[in-house]
Design a protein around this motif. Structure first.
Motif, PDB file in Angstrom:
ATOM      1  N   ALA A   1     -57.514 -15.827  23.015  1.00 38.21           N
ATOM      2  CA  ALA A   1     -58.619 -16.772  22.855  1.00 38.21           C
ATOM      3  C   ALA A   1     -58.723 -17.666  24.085  1.00 38.21           C
ATOM      4  O   ALA A   1     -57.711 -18.146  24.597  1.00 38.21           O
TER       5      ALA A   1
ATOM      6  N   GLY B   1     -66.912 -14.590  19.629  1.00 39.56           N
ATOM      7  CA  GLY B   1     -65.725 -14.862  18.842  1.00 39.56           C
ATOM      8  C   GLY B   1     -65.995 -14.962  17.366  1.00 39.56           C
ATOM      9  O   GLY B   1     -66.925 -14.342  16.848  1.00 39.56           O
TER      10      GLY B   1
ATOM     11  N   LEU C   1     -63.202 -15.171  24.838  1.00 42.38           N
ATOM     12  CA  LEU C   1     -63.241 -15.095  23.386  1.00 42.38           C
ATOM     13  C   LEU C   1     -63.087 -16.484  22.771  1.00 42.38           C
ATOM     14  O   LEU C   1     -62.387 -17.342  23.305  1.00 42.38           O
TER      15      LEU C   1
ATOM     16  N   LYS D   1     -59.710  -8.482  21.997  1.00 41.15           N
ATOM     17  CA  LYS D   1     -59.287  -8.737  23.374  1.00 41.15           C
ATOM     18  C   LYS D   1     -59.258  -7.491  24.263  1.00 41.15           C
ATOM     19  O   LYS D   1     -59.694  -7.556  25.426  1.00 41.15           O
TER      20      LYS D   1
ATOM     21  N   ALA E   1     -62.363 -18.879  19.198  1.00 46.17           N
ATOM     22  CA  ALA E   1     -61.771 -18.943  17.858  1.00 46.17           C
ATOM     23  C   ALA E   1     -61.918 -20.361  17.320  1.00 46.17           C
ATOM     24  O   ALA E   1     -61.483 -21.326  17.955  1.00 46.17           O
TER      25      ALA E   1
ATOM     26  N   VAL F   1     -59.040 -11.918  16.838  1.00 49.59           N
ATOM     27  CA  VAL F   1     -59.048 -12.109  18.293  1.00 49.59           C
ATOM     28  C   VAL F   1     -58.254 -10.997  18.972  1.00 49.59           C
ATOM     29  O   VAL F   1     -58.677 -10.454  19.999  1.00 49.59           O
TER      30      VAL F   1
ATOM     31  N   SER G   1     -70.851 -16.264  17.681  1.00 49.69           N
ATOM     32  CA  SER G   1     -69.660 -16.256  16.836  1.00 49.69           C
ATOM     33  C   SER G   1     -69.994 -15.784  15.429  1.00 49.69           C
ATOM     34  O   SER G   1     -70.892 -16.325  14.782  1.00 49.69           O
TER      35      SER G   1
END
Length: 811
Positions: free
Chosen positions: A268, A206, A231, A224, A233, A220, A175
């Motif tokens: 997400a 993410g 993913l 995608k 968040a 996001v 991330s």
């Protein structure tokens, strides 16, 4: 079923809820300002376990261990670097005991606080080794997965991810944290990061921290369409502010939770909270998505390359992609000599020129006798990663050279090439799979050069079948359709074009050609190469390795894109040729008569070149240019005032406009630093110190100083005398230094919400002791509103700090 498979199955069926903030919750439990969170948690086990348990009770399915800063570099600040393994192991065990077996425990990994080569001083392998030490402790402590989070440097993220993948088969999340403009501090955008990290083996990618949920929706949504994996968040609870001496986040739990459904709608799959969130925030988040179904990844494979600052998607019916061919020593004596001497000036020039001329990626070949090819490719890759945003092709016949390039490159690279030879197949396919690289499939086998399209097709199918065993799809490679000289075989061109057509129509793959072979031994080679490229375009060619400086080739390429309906509306074609025609009406630059009597355009002066060298961050070239300028009669002070300061000011402007990012800014600053160091003995007054005195410090309890160090470097380069007190500096020490140095401005830095309050303490102490000196504040958590509330100025970064300091001194 192992833990990794169990988590993957869970993600197919539901939105996975992650926990919330740890730092702000620890503050509520009594974490002292400036204390090491990891060590404090070990000494106060019940308090951290209460936090873990409260998140599990709120609905979090994944709890992060309190090991964010538990790497050897950060722990060494507290005298515990040697205990890295044990600290990580024990903190994971505490988390497991707190939540039991019904909740996943993620071993949490954060940044080292240092930039990793080629963007900083920390060696790549040193970073990997440090993260492996942490990973072993996390795994032995019993974690179910590992999360690498809050990263700003894609290279450091790669180092951490490789450390995980080389240690164990465990689910890994990577991330990054992005600024409001959608880039990390180092200039990486969300899509480039996604492609790089999912290719390298991340199981989920993410973003976290930095922004609230509204802005994170954008990030996001950008990722995608290109994600092959889930993913993540984990936004903040809004923007922090100081209220009654405490850090407060604006977004209440119910408001935060309401964003959960929106995050799910944009794609997400794993959601949680970062700074300022509480168990109540996570409870509301879980409630909001309780009936939501996850959106599966939209891709099973993706043909794309990345650098640290851009990405290149290979999409159908797009204009012909150009791979610049010039970084290759074959037939280039000057470049060969540079390689022997370990220099890079010509490579730098070639890269910049090819990017300006329209190349989409750069082919890099350093193969020549008499050099350490592995060391050279690492040096060249490091240079190119900082000076061009174009993705790279590593072009070598040596497997060890290719491996070295793949390991150090901060993006997804293209290998040139993998043929059907047994050694290449056995060694290069696993390497490409490990590092997630794309490759050029070369239809050669056992020394055979297939002359017919049919034989080439058979070899392509054979190599592809072998590649599939390593997980490769047609999106992961590009077929070299083999270009042979028509001078020796008049039908060679047609066999190549048949192969291109077959790959495009029947095999549904991508293709590449090295054009120049077709015209070998013939006159009019540029025209023949360009004509052949146009014919190949019509047959579906994806990419050509060529010289973008060839006007014949580039003009016909642009026309071919239009005629083959690859460029909608012919906009680029019209723009290009309109500008060419318009140039006839432009006033010519100054002319100069050369020694031979030829009248040409006035070349750039030595001072123009020096300006460009600083802007390019070319430390290698600056010294000879300074020496030459001094011999020409230029004074040291004129070089500083008329060339260097304006150059670094322009770099600052480019940084502010997001044309340059931190790597270019730092490279230019380091180049200027080197120049000033050389010129100092020639100056009657040192270049640094003419404009004013600045005192800088990171406040007590805060051991982060990357941002402050950048500000110090820039201020010095702009001509200020800067005294840097370092990090974790008590208010009393700052006061003593102020009275000794008598600075014009005092700069304070803080990265953590827990230490931001120390800034007010310093300013209050100064005013109580009659010190009226102006203060400037900065740091990730500091806002302009907070700075104004305690009587200080604010700068969001080093470039703005220079401008603010200048105003403060003048007033």
């Amino acid at each position: 079923m192992n833990k990794r498979s169990k988590i993957k199955n869970l993600l197919k069926n539901q939105i996975v809820i992650l926990d919330g903030a740890c730092g702000t919750e620890l503050q509520k439990k009594g974490l002292p300002t400036g204390a090491c969170p990891e060590l404090w948690c070990l000494a106060n086990a019940k308090k951290i376990q209460d936090i873990h348990a409260s998140y599990a009770e709120a609905g979090a399915q994944v709890i992060y261990s309190c090991t964010f800063g538990a790497n050897r570099f950060k722990l060494a600040q507290y005298g515990s670097g040697e205990n890295t393994y044990q600290i990580n192991r024990n903190l994971v065990r505490l988390a497991r005991q707190a939540v039991g077996k019904g909740v996943f425990v993620a071993g949490d990994i954060g940044p080292t606080g240092l930039f990793v080569e080629p963007f900083g001083p920390l060696g790549f392998e040193e970073a990997v080794a440090a993260y492996k030490e942490q990973v072993r402790g996390l795994i032995d402590g019993g974690c179910d997965l590992i999360v690498i989070e809050t990263m700003i440097d894609i290279q450091e993220t790669r180092a951490a991810l490789l450390a995980v993948k080389e240690t164990a088969d465990i689910f890994a999340i990577a991330s990054m944290t992005y600024e409001k403009d959608g880039h990390t501090l180092n200039g990486t955008d969300p899509v480039s990061a996604l492609i790089t990290l999912q290719s390298l083996g991340a199981d989920a990618v993410g973003c976290n921290c930095s922004t609230g949920p509204e802005k994170m929706l954008e990030f996001v949504a950008l990722m995608k369409p290109y994600a092959k994996i889930p993913l993540v968040a984990k936004p903040n609870a809004g923007v922090p502010r100081l209220e009654n001496g405490k850090t407060v986040f604006d977004m209440e739990a119910a408001a935060f939770g309401a964003w959960g459904e929106k995050l799910v709608l944009v794609g997400a799959n794993m959601i949680g909270g970062c700074c300022g969130t509480t168990p109540r925030h996570i409870q509301e988040l879980a409630k909001s998505v309780s009936s939501s179904r996850p959106q599966p990844p939209l891709r099973k494979s993706l043909g794309a390359l990345t650098s640290s600052r851009s990405y290149l998607l290979f999409e159908e019916n797009k204009p012909l992609y150009i791979a610049g061919e010039r970084i290759n020593p074959t037939g280039k004596k000057a470049l060969q000599q540079e390689f022997l001497e370990g220099k890079t000036a010509i490579i730098r020039q070639m890269a910049v020129e090819q990017e300006k001329q329209g190349a989409h990626l750069l082919d890099v070949n350093v193969g020549q006798p008499g050099i350490d090819e592995v060391a050279t490719i690492k040096s060249v890759i490091g240079l190119l990663a900082t000076i061009t945003k174009l993705p790279l092709i590593v072009d070598s016949s040596r497997i060890e050279t290719i491996e070295a390039a793949l390991r150090i490159y901060p993006g997804r690279m293209l290998i040139n090439s993998i043929s059907g030879e047994k050694e290449k197949m056995e060694k290069l396919l696993p390497l490409a799979a490990k590092y997630g690289a794309m490759f050029i499939l070369l239809p050669l086998i056992d020394g055979e050069i297939p002359h017919t399209a049919e034989r080439r097709q058979a070899i392509v199918k054979s190599i592809y079948n072998s590649a599939r065993k390593f997980g490769f799809t047609r999106d992961d490679f590009v077929v070299d359709c083999l270009v042979m000289a028509v001078a020796s075989d008049s039908g060679a061109g047609m066999e190549t074009l048949k192969t291109v057509r077959w790959c495009s129509d029947a095999f549904h793959g991508r293709t590449i050609l090295g054009l120049s072979n077709v015209s070998f031994g013939m006159p009019g080679r540029p025209w023949m190469n360009a004509a052949f490229a146009a014919m190949a375009q019509l047959n579906g060619l994806t990419m050509a390795i060529a010289n973008p400086a060839s006007a014949e080739f580039m003009n016909i390429k642009k026309a071919g894109d239009v005629l083959a309906a690859r460029e909608k509306g012919a906009l680029k074609f019209i723009e290009h040729f309109s500008s060419v025609n318009a140039s006839a009406n432009i006033t010519m630059p100054p002319l100069k008569v050369t020694a031979s009597g030829y009248v040409g355009v006035q070349p750039p002066t030595s001072l123009d070149k020096m300006t460009q060298t600083i802007m390019d961050g070319d430390k290698e070239s600056i010294m000879p240019q300074i020496e030459a300028a001094l011999k020409e009669g230029k004074t040291a002070s004129s070089l500083v005032d008329e060339v260097m300061i304006p150059a670094i000011v322009h770099v600052g402007d480019l940084y502010e406009k997001k044309i340059y990012f931190l790597p270019q800014l730092m490279a230019s600053a380091e180049t200027m630093k080197k120049a000033l160091g050389f010129l100092e003995p020639h100056l009657k007054k040192a270049a640094s110190g003419n404009k004013g005195k600045i005192l800088m410090a990171t406040v007590e309890g805060d051991i982060h100083d990357i941002g402050k160090n950048i500000v110090v470097l820039l201020l010095r380069n702009y001509g200020y005398h800067v005294t840097d007190l370092g990090k974790d500096v008590p208010a009393r020490d700052i006061m003593d230094a102020v009275k000794k140095e008598n600075p014009d401005v005092i700069g304070l830095s803080a990265l953590m919400t827990t230490t931001m309050v120390k800034m007010k303490e310093v300013i209050d102490t100064a005013r109580a002791e009659g010190i009226a000196t102006a203060f400037i504040l900065g740091g990730a958590v500091v806002t302009e509103a907070y700075a104004q509330s305690i009587g200080a100025s604010f700068a969001k970064d080093g470039v703005e700090a220079v401008k603010v300091v200048e105003k403060l001194i003048k007033r």
